[in-house]
Design a protein around this motif. Structure first.
Motif, short mmCIF file in Angstrom:
data_model
loop_
_atom_site.label_atom_id
_atom_site.label_comp_id
_atom_site.label_asym_id
_atom_site.label_seq_id
_atom_site.Cartn_x
_atom_site.Cartn_y
_atom_site.Cartn_z
N VAL A 189 0.85 -1.18 0.00
CA VAL A 189 0.00 0.00 0.00
C VAL A 189 0.89 1.24 0.00
N LEU A 190 0.68 2.11 -0.97
CA LEU A 190 1.49 3.32 -1.12
C LEU A 190 0.76 4.52 -0.51
N THR A 191 1.47 5.33 0.26
CA THR A 191 0.87 6.53 0.86
C THR A 191 1.21 7.76 0.03
N ALA A 192 0.95 7.68 -1.25
CA ALA A 192 1.16 8.77 -2.20
C ALA A 192 0.36 8.40 -3.45
N PRO A 193 0.10 9.35 -4.34
CA PRO A 193 -0.64 9.01 -5.56
C PRO A 193 0.10 7.98 -6.40
#
Length: 481
Positions: free
Chosen positions: A256-260
């Protein structure tokens, strides 16, 4: 007895009631994995004053203060039910009971409202799901705090490891110190110790392994007893599927990426499109803090009024990407001092709307101004609607959305005339509608949306992780659709 004495006695009585609620809330959480909410706000691990303030806040969104004398009977009614893992909103129970004309007792009404979480209907308590944080900056540390907080029941998500670069002999101690104290969000709620011999941080009894690595492909997580884990990348270094796939190492099941995200990486805004995540999807993005702030209210407005076009202007707090003093920067303007200037810059939030709301045909444009505050931003959403309306109608609608809709965890509502940005530090909602600033004329609506771009966004990330991990328990009473 004087008027002042009467008011004080009333306060002391409410304090005593709130104090009696704390052990009930704690037992439900620890023993049955039940999270008690009040209008979407968790009451777990809250103080007497915090519980009373949360009840008082209900007047901002429901028109009148909610008393602990009203909610205590519903809390007591829960204790005699055969409850399974769930989230139960006693504020909603009290509010809906008032409008129920069937003459049921509190116990009968409560049993009926939460029947999906009792007896043969209740869910099994699930095994904890391992989580790994890759990176430990502003968002990483707040996510760590949330994961540690939610580990209290012994179930759900379990933070097992943090992956960072080794910065020297004091690295572990310094990282623990940054977790312990935060200039914006305050002291960590609990205790933190460091086990330097085993490279571990121990927070409220949770052992968190600190793994040193410069390269995600060099780590075998199974060597640390980590299996089927969800890895949260807080670095933003990789944003496409190829780069993020480097994290899919032994022991890691999803990233899961915490950026677009870029390319075909799904951009997820919890509450809006989290249901579209395919069960076999291994890589996804939580989009940006601004995207999370504007998409839920944009969806709400589109559902009720239709949206032809819109523009979002974000007045955004400065971030670590900017320079403290003027210095070289690869981006235009961001090299100028963040603490001394308003800085015009770009935002990808408007273009990200299409990924989160593919059915919305309206063109949304956007721009951003960074300002010298360290946290909490505001998005000004200017919409042309498909039909004319009034300010009163829009505010009543958004107030109800914040109270009873499936978006109530994302959208908050405030009518306080003197609210300013610092009032929203620590907000767990994706955005907060400022009623006093809202403007509506004919088919034009301008919404002012506050958001804690650090903590509120981190809460949205946690919600996505809970969803894909299968530990997101249902809420009762069920939100109105």
């Amino acid at each position: 007895m004087t008027v002042n004495e009467d008011v004080f006695t009333n306060w002391k009585t409410r304090e005593e009631i709130a104090e009696s609620m704390i052990p009930i809330i704690g037992r439900l959480h620890r023993e049955r994995d039940v999270t008690v909410l009040l209008h979407s706000r968790s009451l777990v691990n809250k103080s007497v004053v915090s519980i009373l303030k949360t009840h008082r806040f209900a007047r901002q969104i429901d028109g009148e203060e909610l008393s602990v004398t009203e909610t205590l009977p519903f809390l007591q009614a829960l204790t005699v039910l055969d409850l399974g893992p769930s989230q139960i909103d006693i504020g909603m129970l009290a509010a809906t009971y008032k409008t129920d004309a069937r003459g049921l007792s509190v116990e009968e009404f409560t049993a009926e409202a939460v029947i999906g979480a009792t007896g043969a209907n209740k869910l099994d308590r699930r095994e904890p799901r391992d989580v790994v944080l890759y990176g430990f900056g502003r968002i990483g540390r707040l996510i760590a705090r949330l994961l540690i907080e939610k580990a209290g029941s012994g179930n759900g998500l379990r933070l097992r490891a943090i992956v960072v670069r080794n910065s020297g002999s004091e690295d572990l101690v310094r990282r623990a110190s940054l977790l312990r104290r935060d200039s914006i969000h305050g002291q960590f709620q609990g205790t933190i110790t460091v086990d330097e011999a085993n490279n571990k941080i121990i927070a409220n009894g949770s052992e968190i392994k600190v793994i040193y690595s410069d390269d995600p492909t060099s780590v075998d997580y199974t060597a640390y007893g980590i299996n089927d884990a969800i890895l949260i990348d807080n670095t933003g270094r990789w944003r496409d599927r190829e780069g993020l796939s480097k994290h899919l190492r032994p022991g890691i099941a999803k990233v899961v990426l915490t950026a677009p995200g870029k390319g075909d990486v799904p951009n997820i805004v919890h509450g809006v499109n989290h249901d579209m995540i395919k069960p076999d999807e291994q890589i996804l993005s939580c989009a940006s803090c601004t995207t999370n702030a504007i998409v839920p209210p944009l969806k709400a407005m589109a559902d009720e009024y239709g949206v032809l076009r819109g523009h979002v202007e974000t007045v955004h707090s400065f971030t670590n990407d900017q320079n403290l003093l003027d210095n070289y920067h690869s981006s235009d303007r961001r090299g100028r001092s963040a603490a001394l200037n308003m800085v015009i810059t770009e935002t990808g939030a408007a273009s990200a709307v299409a990924k989160a709301l593919p059915d919305l045909k309206a063109k949304i444009t956007g721009s951003s101004i960074r300002v010298p505050v360290p946290d909490v931003s505001i998005a000004i959403l200017n919409l042309q609607l498909e039909r004319e309306t009034t300010r009163e109608e829009v505010l009543d609608y958004l107030r109800n959305v914040s109270l009873t809709s499936p978006l109530k965890r994302q959208i908050d509502f405030i009518s306080a005339p003197d609210a300013v940005s610092s009032d929203f530090i620590g907000s767990r909602h994706a955005s907060i509608v400022d009623a006093g600033a809202t403007k509506v004329e004919g088919d034009n609506a301008i919404l002012y949306l506050w958001y804690d771009n650090e903590f509120g966004y981190s809460c949205q990330v946690i919600r996505v992780v809970q969803h894909v991990s299968g530990v997101e328990y249902p809420t009762y009473p069920a939100p109105a659709v």
